[in-house]
Design a protein around this motif. Structure first.
Motif, PDB file in Angstrom:
ATOM      1  N   UNK A  10      22.735  48.063  65.391  1.00 28.45           N
ATOM      2  CA  UNK A  10      23.884  47.203  65.677  1.00 28.45           C
ATOM      3  C   UNK A  10      23.416  45.863  66.233  1.00 28.45           C
ATOM      4  N   UNK A  11      22.453  45.902  67.160  1.00 27.45           N
ATOM      5  CA  UNK A  11      21.946  44.660  67.732  1.00 27.45           C
ATOM      6  C   UNK A  11      21.193  43.846  66.698  1.00 27.45           C
ATOM      7  N   UNK A  12      20.301  44.501  65.950  1.00 26.92           N
ATOM      8  CA  UNK A  12      19.507  43.784  64.954  1.00 26.92           C
ATOM      9  C   UNK A  12      20.396  43.146  63.894  1.00 26.92           C
ATOM     10  N   UNK A  13      21.400  43.888  63.445  1.00 28.31           N
ATOM     11  CA  UNK A  13      22.303  43.375  62.418  1.00 28.31           C
ATOM     12  C   UNK A  13      23.109  42.186  62.948  1.00 28.31           C
ATOM     13  N   UNK A  14      23.563  42.271  64.196  1.00 26.69           N
ATOM     14  CA  UNK A  14      24.330  41.187  64.776  1.00 26.69           C
ATOM     15  C   UNK A  14      23.483  39.931  64.906  1.00 26.69           C
ATOM     16  N   UNK A  15      22.234  40.080  65.324  1.00 26.04           N
ATOM     17  CA  UNK A  15      21.339  38.922  65.422  1.00 26.04           C
ATOM     18  C   UNK A  15      21.236  38.219  64.070  1.00 26.04           C
ATOM     19  N   UNK A  16      21.091  38.995  63.018  1.00 27.24           N
ATOM     20  CA  UNK A  16      20.950  38.406  61.682  1.00 27.24           C
ATOM     21  C   UNK A  16      22.236  37.719  61.243  1.00 27.24           C
ATOM     22  N   UNK A  17      23.385  38.305  61.559  1.00 31.96           N
ATOM     23  CA  UNK A  17      24.662  37.679  61.216  1.00 31.96           C
ATOM     24  C   UNK A  17      24.881  36.395  62.011  1.00 31.96           C
ATOM     25  N   UNK A  18      24.511  36.396  63.280  1.00 34.07           N
ATOM     26  CA  UNK A  18      24.611  35.182  64.083  1.00 34.07           C
ATOM     27  C   UNK A  18      23.693  34.091  63.532  1.00 34.07           C
ATOM     28  N   UNK A  19      22.546  34.490  62.988  1.00 33.24           N
ATOM     29  CA  UNK A  19      21.645  33.520  62.364  1.00 33.24           C
ATOM     30  C   UNK A  19      22.280  32.910  61.115  1.00 33.24           C
ATOM     31  N   UNK A  20      22.959  33.729  60.327  1.00 34.12           N
ATOM     32  CA  UNK A  20      23.656  33.206  59.151  1.00 34.12           C
ATOM     33  C   UNK A  20      24.760  32.234  59.572  1.00 34.12           C
ATOM     34  N   UNK A  21      25.456  32.569  60.634  1.00 31.88           N
ATOM     35  CA  UNK A  21      26.501  31.683  61.151  1.00 31.88           C
ATOM     36  C   UNK A  21      25.903  30.376  61.676  1.00 31.88           C
ATOM     37  N   UNK A  22      24.719  30.464  62.261  1.00 29.91           N
ATOM     38  CA  UNK A  22      24.031  29.276  62.782  1.00 29.91           C
ATOM     39  C   UNK A  22      23.825  28.241  61.682  1.00 29.91           C
ATOM     40  N   UNK A  23      23.571  28.700  60.462  1.00 34.23           N
ATOM     41  CA  UNK A  23      23.378  27.800  59.322  1.00 34.23           C
ATOM     42  C   UNK A  23      24.655  27.641  58.486  1.00 34.23           C
ATOM     43  N   UNK A  24      25.781  28.093  59.048  1.00 30.72           N
ATOM     44  CA  UNK A  24      27.084  27.973  58.373  1.00 30.72           C
ATOM     45  C   UNK A  24      27.117  28.684  57.022  1.00 30.72           C
ATOM     46  N   UNK A  25      26.319  29.733  56.886  1.00 29.61           N
ATOM     47  CA  UNK A  25      26.343  30.538  55.658  1.00 29.61           C
ATOM     48  C   UNK A  25      27.541  31.472  55.673  1.00 29.61           C
ATOM     49  N   UNK A  26      27.894  31.966  56.844  1.00 27.17           N
ATOM     50  CA  UNK A  26      29.142  32.700  57.024  1.00 27.17           C
ATOM     51  C   UNK A  26      29.875  32.099  58.220  1.00 27.17           C
ATOM     52  N   UNK A  27      31.178  32.291  58.253  1.00 20.74           N
ATOM     53  CA  UNK A  27      31.973  31.760  59.350  1.00 20.74           C
ATOM     54  C   UNK A  27      31.964  32.718  60.534  1.00 20.74           C
ATOM     55  N   UNK A  28      32.298  32.205  61.702  1.00 20.49           N
ATOM     56  CA  UNK A  28      32.393  33.053  62.886  1.00 20.49           C
ATOM     57  C   UNK A  28      33.446  34.131  62.701  1.00 20.49           C
ATOM     58  N   UNK A  29      34.512  33.794  61.973  1.00 26.52           N
ATOM     59  CA  UNK A  29      35.581  34.772  61.745  1.00 26.52           C
ATOM     60  C   UNK A  29      35.121  35.951  60.895  1.00 26.52           C
ATOM     61  N   UNK A  30      34.083  35.736  60.074  1.00 27.80           N
ATOM     62  CA  UNK A  30      33.587  36.803  59.194  1.00 27.80           C
ATOM     63  C   UNK A  30      32.550  37.701  59.865  1.00 27.80           C
ATOM     64  N   UNK A  31      32.077  37.295  61.046  1.00 26.77           N
ATOM     65  CA  UNK A  31      31.047  38.083  61.726  1.00 26.77           C
ATOM     66  C   UNK A  31      31.463  39.537  61.953  1.00 26.77           C
ATOM     67  N   UNK A  32      32.633  39.808  62.530  1.00 27.20           N
ATOM     68  CA  UNK A  32      33.008  41.209  62.748  1.00 27.20           C
ATOM     69  C   UNK A  32      33.136  41.995  61.446  1.00 27.20           C
ATOM     70  N   UNK A  33      33.603  41.344  60.396  1.00 31.67           N
ATOM     71  CA  UNK A  33      33.780  42.014  59.114  1.00 31.67           C
ATOM     72  C   UNK A  33      32.463  42.537  58.574  1.00 31.67           C
ATOM     73  N   UNK A  34      31.430  41.685  58.567  1.00 36.58           N
ATOM     74  CA  UNK A  34      30.141  42.109  58.014  1.00 36.58           C
ATOM     75  C   UNK A  34      29.345  42.956  58.999  1.00 36.58           C
ATOM     76  N   UNK A  35      29.631  42.829  60.285  1.00 32.53           N
ATOM     77  CA  UNK A  35      28.976  43.691  61.268  1.00 32.53           C
ATOM     78  C   UNK A  35      29.416  45.140  61.104  1.00 32.53           C
ATOM     79  N   UNK A  36      30.675  45.316  60.763  1.00 35.22           N
ATOM     80  CA  UNK A  36      31.232  46.663  60.639  1.00 35.22           C
ATOM     81  C   UNK A  36      30.483  47.497  59.622  1.00 35.22           C
ATOM     82  N   UNK A  37      30.135  46.881  58.474  1.00 35.66           N
ATOM     83  CA  UNK A  37      29.301  47.565  57.488  1.00 35.66           C
ATOM     84  C   UNK A  37      29.917  48.873  57.023  1.00 35.66           C
ATOM     85  N   UNK A  38      31.193  48.895  56.734  1.00 31.92           N
ATOM     86  CA  UNK A  38      31.831  50.147  56.327  1.00 31.92           C
ATOM     87  C   UNK A  38      32.844  49.882  55.239  1.00 31.92           C
TER      88      UNK A  38
END
Length: 329
Positions: free
Chosen positions: A301-329
């Motif tokens: 969960x932590x490792x995946x969140x770090x990677x998603x926050x990195x994608x958001x850092x480069x505006x590859x995904x939006x902050x609003x999409x972070x929970x969606x892709x973190x869920x992974x289900x």
């Protein structure tokens, strides 16, 4: 007739597997390849049809010192070298092995060669060490796998997403606690970073995360005042994701989620079964914007969140999409 060899890149990052006695105790020792190669049987290597190439990171690290910046740096190196080798082995320490494997699994979604991580409970050359056996098993797996990221330990090939260290002493120290998750199938289509971007992250990006077990004795008023400034929060619930009564904390989490976009995930303190939303005792958590992470391990969960926050850092995904892709289900 010549036999095509499998070119295997072995990256030694440090950890117990290559430690030597130092002034204050065991510490990562250099020149690991020169200590390992004499112990590998040449006829066995010939049967594997593999050609080994070693790389030693500098500085070498005790795995307890590894963090997100090292994950980014390793991922950048692997991307740079992926067309030069058929498979890769990463040697590091056991304490953060599950985190590193989970992070690299997320960061290398477009990485073709197999990547096998291994470590040991005792240093190479120590009496009854498991280092050589783990390296040999990792090599055997690396030349057979087609792709994917795995942990090889104590004759087990374990999925990067669902593996945890459960024993600090015995040689059989890791186990897969759940079935691996389908992260490659539930990840942003453009959710990958270049080696250049990864190196930029390694030098400057350190998200502020907290992992918090929800234990019965938490002081609600005190806890509610400790949550500012976070980029992400991983809660470990009781049982299937329940929580003690913490109304002030839940109120503050709701405020931070709505006003600052704080992403909050919920895992279980139990090793099997994960979390669900069946109990009223956990209702306030979900009303605060908490994402139930199912059977995801806290490490992944932590490792995946770090990677998603990195994608958001480069505006590859939006902050609003972070929970969606973190869920992974």
């Amino acid at each position: 007739m010549s036999v095509v060899k499998n070119k295997v890149r072995v990256i030694y990052a440090g950890g117990t597997i290559g430690m030597l006695p130092g002034e204050n105790g065991l510490e990562p020792g250099s020149h690991f390849a020169s200590r390992l190669l004499p112990l590998l049987d040449e006829s066995w290597l010939k049967k594997l049809h593999c050609e080994l190439s070693f790389c030693e990171l500098s500085p070498l690290l005790d795995s307890s010192a590894m963090n997100a910046s090292h994950w980014f740096s390793l991922a950048a190196q692997l991307l740079d070298e992926q067309n030069q080798y058929d498979s890769f082995i990463l040697l590091q320490g056991t304490d953060t092995l599950a985190w590193t494997a989970g992070a690299l699994d997320c960061l290398l979604t477009h990485f073709s060669p197999p990547l096998v991580l291994t470590a040991s409970q005792l240093p190479l050359g120590s009496p009854n060490s498991d280092a050589l056996a783990n390296i040999q098993f990792a090599l055997e797996q690396a030349v057979q796998l087609e792709t994917g990221c795995f942990i090889a330990f104590a004759k087990q090939l374990l999925p990067a997403q669902a593996t945890r260290k459960f024993d600090s002493q015995n040689l059989d120290a890791f186990t897969a606690v759940n079935q691996p998750l389908a992260s490659k199938h539930f990840w942003p289509a453009n959710g990958y970073l270049t080696a250049k971007q990864l190196r930029q992250l390694a030098g400057s990006f350190q998200p502020k995360l907290l992992r918090l077990p929800l234990i019965p004795s938490l002081n609600d008023a005190w806890l509610a005042q400790q949550l500012d400034g976070l980029d992400g929060l991983i809660l470990e619930g009781l049982g299937s994701g329940n929580s003690p009564c913490l109304p002030l904390t839940f109120k503050r989490l709701t405020e931070l989620h709505l006003t600052q976009g704080l992403v909050i995930g919920l895992t279980s303190q139990c090793w099997q079964g994960g979390v669900n939303q069946n109990y009223a005792a956990s209702a306030d958590l979900y009303q605060a914007g908490v994402v139930a992470l199912g059977k995801m391990t806290p490490e992944y969960a932590e490792a995946r969140l770090v990677c998603l926050l990195a994608l958001n850092h480069f505006n590859i995904i939006s902050a609003a999409d972070l929970p969606l892709y973190w869920l992974n289900d």
